[in-house]
Design a protein around this motif. Structure first.
Motif, mmCIF file in Angstrom:
data_model
loop_
_atom_site.group_PDB
_atom_site.id
_atom_site.type_symbol
_atom_site.label_atom_id
_atom_site.label_comp_id
_atom_site.label_asym_id
_atom_site.label_seq_id
_atom_site.Cartn_x
_atom_site.Cartn_y
_atom_site.Cartn_z
ATOM 1 N N UNK A 251 0.851 -1.195 0.000
ATOM 2 C CA UNK A 251 0.000 0.000 0.000
ATOM 3 C C UNK A 251 0.882 1.238 0.000
ATOM 4 N N UNK A 252 0.298 2.340 -0.422
ATOM 5 C CA UNK A 252 1.025 3.591 -0.427
ATOM 6 C C UNK A 252 0.114 4.748 -0.061
ATOM 7 N N UNK A 253 0.717 5.913 0.129
ATOM 8 C CA UNK A 253 -0.026 7.134 0.425
ATOM 9 C C UNK A 253 0.719 8.295 -0.218
ATOM 10 N N UNK A 254 -0.019 9.332 -0.568
ATOM 11 C CA UNK A 254 0.591 10.512 -1.150
ATOM 12 C C UNK A 254 0.474 11.683 -0.186
ATOM 13 N N UNK A 255 1.613 12.248 0.177
ATOM 14 C CA UNK A 255 1.656 13.447 1.004
ATOM 15 C C UNK A 255 1.763 14.652 0.078
ATOM 16 N N UNK A 261 -2.300 14.670 3.938
ATOM 17 C CA UNK A 261 -2.486 13.431 3.202
ATOM 18 C C UNK A 261 -3.564 13.598 2.139
ATOM 19 N N UNK A 262 -3.283 13.150 0.931
ATOM 20 C CA UNK A 262 -4.266 13.183 -0.152
ATOM 21 C C UNK A 262 -5.255 12.040 0.072
ATOM 22 N N UNK A 263 -6.570 12.348 0.035
ATOM 23 C CA UNK A 263 -7.561 11.334 0.405
ATOM 24 C C UNK A 263 -8.736 11.234 -0.571
ATOM 25 N N UNK A 264 -8.601 11.710 -1.774
ATOM 26 C CA UNK A 264 -9.705 11.674 -2.719
ATOM 27 C C UNK A 264 -9.662 10.381 -3.526
ATOM 28 N N UNK A 280 -11.235 6.781 1.064
ATOM 29 C CA UNK A 280 -11.033 8.091 1.683
ATOM 30 C C UNK A 280 -9.940 8.098 2.748
ATOM 31 N N UNK A 281 -9.347 6.935 3.041
ATOM 32 C CA UNK A 281 -8.182 6.936 3.927
ATOM 33 C C UNK A 281 -6.943 7.413 3.184
ATOM 34 N N UNK A 282 -7.028 7.481 1.853
ATOM 35 C CA UNK A 282 -5.882 7.872 1.054
ATOM 36 C C UNK A 282 -5.030 6.702 0.603
ATOM 37 N N UNK A 283 -5.460 5.489 0.906
ATOM 38 C CA UNK A 283 -4.666 4.306 0.579
ATOM 39 C C UNK A 283 -4.532 4.137 -0.924
ATOM 40 N N UNK A 284 -3.292 3.935 -1.365
ATOM 41 C CA UNK A 284 -2.975 3.665 -2.766
ATOM 42 C C UNK A 284 -2.552 2.209 -2.874
ATOM 43 N N UNK A 285 -3.156 1.472 -3.812
ATOM 44 C CA UNK A 285 -2.753 0.081 -4.004
ATOM 45 C C UNK A 285 -1.368 0.045 -4.644
ATOM 46 N N UNK A 286 -0.495 -0.787 -4.074
ATOM 47 C CA UNK A 286 0.861 -0.950 -4.596
ATOM 48 C C UNK A 286 1.260 -2.416 -4.424
#
Length: 481
Positions: A251-255, A261-264, A280-286
């Protein structure tokens, strides 16, 4: 290491639940609060994150437990040596300095990478704080586990956070470890100061709504406390994360540049790269896997970026990162049918059932020439599918091809299998086709044309269905080419 970075040992040896380091604070005499803050308590970090993550739910190993306690200034070296602890390992100094607190195993090993249960953690902490003798005055009753005296003492001292149902055999996690240590050492986070001053992201996987948020910040931020326990602002050392994508464990996240934290949810475009923000947690699949996105699919690489102009396990993704059959006509039909048959409230299996039922409702018309290959080629599957999509009629090859593309449109690794089949029409096997989909290690068969035959013949699909059956449980006998 992720759990502990550089060793941050405090001077002296902590021996009680209220152990602190007091110093004279350097404050101006003109400061009206100088008297109130004359005595301060230094709280050094004793645990760190890595690459923007804290990993609150990650289990704590025996080696990490030793390093945690050494970081806090505990030291009880003994004479024990362990066959599996090399002097060059990062954890060797901590184990050597705390060997009297740990029990090795009968084979002479320490097992540094083995997990630590909550009971073991609490027992070791009691020993480190010279509380073992007091703990053992609380004897374990008949049938009670060995750790009962230590567990009872920890509960009496209120080391455990409230509103948790905890067991001694549960793995000790990083979040629970700091919660217990903070309470045992009387390290109380200044929640009001943190709420008013921490706006930027410190850890992408720990936000204010996390149950251990304040305990984690108490354990990771260097600060001094006044006599009333409040943090002294000039003593606090915050290190917000820089803007960027942080990835770990699939998982990833974008600051964002603002430090938030980006959450869209949806597709996030960053320069020439794209990412799928799952929720909406901002979780990015990786996770190097295929994921649904609306009525299409995307493939998220290990760094979180969408795969583009490339294939993954037979699925091809275009220059925008969206799945395509590489046949515009097939893609159009699949998108239209998925939009009509499925919605976001449905599970993937429910969606698969919906498109299966959609295909089985087509009309049956004649027979195509037999296919000698073991599986349909992409070109054959596209041709057979488009015919039944367009006319609403076809034979087993058309039914199979249509369901094949719809299943793949949902992300299933479907195969259009060709062979022969024997069913209620007699003992002779006839040319046939069906779909195979592997699920959780089992290959299942899907045969919409058999269920279409049942509907036309008055045979119950409840009793003689062909959705998600195996070769062994299917009511027809299948013979792949």
């Amino acid at each position: 290491m992720i759990l502990i970075g550089m060793m941050l040992a405090m001077s002296g040896c902590v021996r009680s639940a209220s152990a602190v380091t007091s110093t004279e604070s350097e404050v101006s005499a003109a400061d009206p609060s100088a008297d109130a803050r004359a005595e301060t308590t230094a709280h050094e970090p004793y645990i760190q994150g890595a690459a923007g993550f804290f990993h609150p739910d990650r289990p704590v190993t025996r080696a990490q437990t030793a390093q945690l306690l050494l970081n806090l200034g505990f030291s009880q070296p003994g004479t024990a040596s362990f066959a599996d602890v090399e002097e060059t390992e990062w954890y060797a100094p901590a184990i050597a300095q705390l060997s009297d607190l740990f029990s090795g195993y009968e084979d002479g090993t320490f097992r540094p990478n083995g997990g630590t249960t909550m009971a073991e953690f609490v027992t070791i902490l009691c020993r480190a704080m010279d509380l073992e003798e007091e703990a053992l005055t609380r004897e374990a009753g008949p049938g009670e586990p060995w750790y009962t005296p230590y567990w009872t003492l920890a509960a009496e001292y209120q080391w455990f956070p409230e509103d948790f149902s905890l067991r001694g055999d549960m793995p000790m996690t990083r979040a629970m470890a700091v919660a217990v240590l903070n309470r045992a050492l009387d390290r109380v986070p200044d929640t009001a100061w943190l709420d008013n001053h921490v706006e930027q992201v410190l850890f992408v996987d720990v936000r204010p709504d996390h149950w251990a948020y304040y305990d984690i910040l108490e354990a990771t931020i260097a600060h001094q406390c006044g006599e009333d326990g409040s943090w002294l602002p000039e003593s606090v050392s915050l290190t917000p994360l820089e803007s960027g994508v942080y990835v770990s464990g699939g998982v990833g996240y974008y600051v964002e540049p603002s430090g938030t934290l980006y959450r869209t949810p949806g597709i996030l475009q960053l320069g020439g790269d794209a990412y799928l923000v799952a929720d909406e947690t901002g979780r990015i699949w990786a996770d190097n896997a295929i994921h649904p996105y609306g009525n299409t699919l995307v493939c998220c690489a290990g760094n979180g970026k969408l795969l583009r102009n490339n294939s993954f396990h037979g699925f091809y993704f275009d220059d925008q990162g969206f799945y395509t059959s590489r046949n515009a006509e097939v893609d159009g039909y699949v998108a239209e049918i998925l939009a009509a048959c499925t919605d976001e409230s449905m599970t993937q299996l429910e969606k698969l059932r919906a498109v299966f039922d959609y295909v089985r409702s087509y009309g049956y018309l004649g027979r195509n020439p037999s296919i000698a290959d073991a599986v349909m080629s992409q070109e054959q599957a596209a041709s057979y599918a488009c015919k039944i999509f367009e006319t609403g009629k076809g034979d087993c090859y058309n039914f199979t091809a249509a369901f094949y593309w719809l299943a793949r449109g949902l992300g299933y690794d479907a195969t259009a299998v060709v062979g022969t089949c024997r069913y209620t029409w007699g003992t002779r096997a006839i040319s046939h086709a069906w779909v195979e989909i592997p699920m959780d290690g089992t290959v299942y068969l899907f045969d919409p044309q058999i269920e279409n035959y049942n509907l036309r013949s008055g045979i119950s699909n409840t009793a003689y269905g062909a959705f998600q059956v195996t070769y062994q449980t299917a009511h027809a006998t299948y013979y792949p080419n």
